[in-house]
Design an enzyme around this catalytic site. Structure first.
Site, PDB file in Angstrom:
ATOM      1  N   SER A 101     -18.409 -30.194 -29.853  1.00 56.11           N
ATOM      2  CA  SER A 101     -19.538 -29.277 -30.009  1.00 56.11           C
ATOM      3  C   SER A 101     -20.187 -28.920 -28.668  1.00 56.11           C
ATOM      4  CB  SER A 101     -20.550 -29.888 -30.979  1.00 56.11           C
ATOM      5  OG  SER A 101     -21.569 -28.989 -31.300  1.00 56.11           O
ATOM      6  N   ASP A 243     -22.689 -22.341 -29.278  1.00 53.29           N
ATOM      7  CA  ASP A 243     -22.313 -23.614 -28.674  1.00 53.29           C
ATOM      8  C   ASP A 243     -20.789 -23.705 -28.602  1.00 53.29           C
ATOM      9  OD1 ASP A 243     -21.841 -23.937 -31.395  1.00 53.29           O
ATOM     10  OD2 ASP A 243     -22.374 -26.061 -31.396  1.00 53.29           O
ATOM     11  N   ASP A 245     -18.340 -25.140 -30.209  1.00 54.12           N
ATOM     12  CA  ASP A 245     -17.449 -24.965 -31.361  1.00 54.12           C
ATOM     13  C   ASP A 245     -17.886 -23.837 -32.286  1.00 54.12           C
ATOM     14  OD1 ASP A 245     -19.649 -26.368 -32.446  1.00 54.12           O
ATOM     15  OD2 ASP A 245     -18.394 -27.321 -33.960  1.00 54.12           O
ATOM     16  N   ASP A 247     -20.570 -23.287 -34.248  1.00 58.30           N
ATOM     17  CA  ASP A 247     -21.318 -23.417 -35.501  1.00 58.30           C
ATOM     18  C   ASP A 247     -22.823 -23.296 -35.295  1.00 58.30           C
ATOM     19  OD1 ASP A 247     -21.802 -25.870 -34.307  1.00 58.30           O
ATOM     20  OD2 ASP A 247     -21.131 -27.081 -36.004  1.00 58.30           O
TER      21      ASP A 247
END
Length: 451
Positions: A101, A243, A245, A247
Site C-alpha cells: 500500500s 496511494d 495500490d 485503494d
C-alpha cells in the site's frame, strides 16, 4: 496475538521477513482455507503493485497455489480494487493482492480476497495462520495431472476500464474541470491514464513512471505537497492523489488545500442524499474520523455510524446493516453499490461528478466540513498492560476532565497499537497548542502508570 496477519493482511520487508518460503506457505494455506469447500478445480487471481519485489513474491505465491492444485490467473500490475472487482466478475474462487500500500518500496505484503471480492475477515486469517506452521501443510499437495497451471491474464484490465465506462458513460466528457492526477508511481500508474482518457476528462498525470523503487517516494496520497504544488503552479481546478495500490484517494482544491477522506465522504454523502441514493441516510466511519464530520452529519440530518480503525470493519458494518457509503479519514472510501473495497479512482470520479453537479469550485466544496485540529501521540507501555488504561482510575479521571472541558467541541480517543507495545492518544479540539499540551500530559501519565 496473531503471528503473521495484521490490520491489513501481511506486511513485511520483502525477502528478509516476507521470504519466498513464507509466501509459499501462506499461499498453500490460503488456497486450502478459501477453496476447501469447492467442488471444482479452484481459480485464484493474483495482482500486484510496482515494487521491485513484486515478481519475486508473485512467483512464490504462484508456486504455492499451483502445488496445492489451484489454477492461477496472473493479472500483473493492477490496483487492489481492480483485483477485487475482477474476482467477482470472473467468478474466481479467491484472489490475492501483493502490495504494501502506502509503505516504502522495501516492504511488500499479501492481502487475500474472497470469491465476493471482499477482504477476508479476521477469523479466516486466523484459520490460515493455524495451517501455515502446522504439519498439515505438507499434506496439501497436488501430484500428477492435479498440479495447477498459471496464465497471463493482464488482458482483463479492459474489464476494469469498462466498469467505469458503465458507471459514468459520457457525463464527464469535456467537463470544465482541469484535473491533475498523482499515481504515486504505483498500481494506478497506467490504468488511471486509460480510464480518464476513455471518460474524456481534461487531465494531466504525474508520478506515473514506476521503476520498482520510487513507489510512494515523495508523491501520492502520503505526500500531498507534491500534487498541491503542481496544482497551484499549473492552474488546475482539482488535484487527485492515489496511494501505492490504488485503494485510497485524497485530493486538493485549486488553492492546493487538502480535501481529506472525511471531507470527501461528506461531499459524497450529501451528493448521494440529494439523489435519494444514500441508503438509510447513513455514513459509516471509524473512530479516527474528525469531530467536524460528526458535526456536519448532525447539522445535515445524516446519521454517522462508527467502527474501529480499518476499512474491513467499515465494510462489515455496511454489509450487516445495508449501508452503501463508508470509509476512513485516510481516503479509503467504500461505495458499496459498485465495489466492496476502497477504490481510489472510483472515489475521485465520484468526487468530480459531485463537484460538477454542484457547479462550485473545489475550494467551496471543501468547506462543507469544519476540520478540528487533531494531535496524535504515542505512549510506550508494557505489552501486558496495553489495555489497563480502561480500568486505571487516574487515567480515566484525566480523560473525563478533558472531555468535560471540551463541552462537545473536542474529544479524547485512546487505543492500543495492534502491533507495538504502545498506546495511541488522539485529542481533537479548537486550539492546536492547547490540545498538543494536553495530549502530551495524558501520554506522560499513561507511560508513567503502565510501564
Amino acid at each position: 496475538m496473531r503471528k503473521y496477519f495484521g490490520t491489513d493482511g501481511i506486511r513485511r520487508i520483502a525477502n528478509l521477513e516476507l521470504t519466498p518460503d513464507l509466501v509459499f506457505r501462506v499461499a498453500k494455506a490460503g488456497a486450502h482455507v478459501l477453496t476447501k469447500h469447492s467442488n471444482h478445480v479452484p481459480t485464484i487471481l493474483i495482482g500486484r503493485d510496482t515494487r521491485i519485489s513484486g515478481t519475486l513474491i508473485e512467483s512464490a505465491m504462484t508456486a504455492g497455489f499451483l502445488s496445492y492444485g489451484a489454477n492461477v490467473k496472473l493479472l500483473g500490475v493492477m490496483p487492489t480494487p481492480a483485483v477485487a472487482y475482477l474476482t467477482k466478475k470472473l467468478k474466481a474462487d479467491a484472489s490475492v493482492v501483493i502490495s504494501a500500500s502506502h509503505n516504502t518500496f522495501e516492504f511488500n505484503g499479501i492481502k487475500y480476497f474472497s470469491n465476493q471480492g471482499m477482504k477476508i475477515p479476521d477469523e479466516i486469517e486466523e484459520e490460515i495462520e493455524e495451517i501455515i506452521d502446522s504439519e498439515k501443510l505438507s499434506t496439501l499437495m497436488a501430484v500428477g495431472d492435479k498440479i495447477g497451471i498459471s496464465e497471463d491474464s493482464s488482458k482483463y484490465v479492459v474489464e476494469y476500464i469498462q466498469f467505469f465506462k458503465d458507471i459514468f458513460g459520457d457525463e464527464l466528457r469535456n467537463c470544465p474541470l482541469k484535473v491533475a492526477i498523482d499515481t504515486a508511481n504505483g498500481a494506478t500508474s497506467q490504468v488511471a491514464e486509460m480510464v480518464f482518457t476513455e471518460l474524456g476528462v481534461d487531465f494531466e498525470i504525474i508520478n506515473h513512471h514506476p521503476n520498482g523503487v520510487n513507489i510512494n517516494e515523495k508523491c501520492g496520497s502520503t505526500c500531498l505537497e507534491t500534487i498541491s504544488e503542481y496544482v497551484k503552479k499549473n492552474g488546475f481546478d482539482l488535484g487527485i492523489a492515489y496511494d501505492g495500490d490504488g485503494d485510497r484517494c485524497l485530493a486538493v482544491d485549486e488553492n492546493g488545500e487538502t480535501i481529506d477522506g472525511d471531507i470527501i465522504m461528506a461531499i459524497l454523502a450529501e451528493h448521494l442524499k440529494e439523489q435519494n441514493q444514500l441508503k438509510q441516510n447513513t455514513l459509516v466511519v471509524t473512530v479516527m474520523s474528525n469531530l467536524g464530520l460528526k458535526k456536519y452529519g448532525e447539522a445535515n440530518n445524516i446519521d454517522l455510524v462508527s467502527t474501529k480503525v480499518g476499512d474491513r470493519y467499515v465494510l462489515e458494518k455496511m454489509l450487516k446493516n445495508g449501508y452503501n457509503l463508508g470509509g476512513e479519514q485516510s481516503g479509503h472510501v467504500i461505495l458499496l453499490d459498485y465495489n466492496p473495497t476502497g477504490d481510489g479512482m472510483l472515489t475521485s470520479l465520484m468526487l468530480i461528478r459531485a463537484i460538477l453537479q454542484k457547479k462550485k469550485k473545489a475550494s467551496e466544496m471543501r468547506k462543507i466540513v469544519k476540520i478540528y485540529p487533531q494531535v496524535l501521540v504515542n505512549s510506550k507501555v508494557s505489552s501486558d498492560k496495553k489495555y489497563d488504561y480502561e480500568t486505571d482510575v487516574e487515567i480515566k479521571q484525566k480523560m473525563a476532565e478533558l472531555e468535560k472541558e471540551f463541552s462537545g467541541n473536542g474529544r479524547v480517543l485512546i487505543r492500543p497499537s495492534g502491533t507495538e507495545p504502545k498506546i495511541r492518544i488522539m485529542i481533537e479540539g479548537e486550539n492546536q497548542e492547547y490540545i498538543t499540551q494536553k495530549a502530551q500530559e495524558l501520554a506522560d501519565l499513561i507511560e508513567k502508570k503502565l510501564k
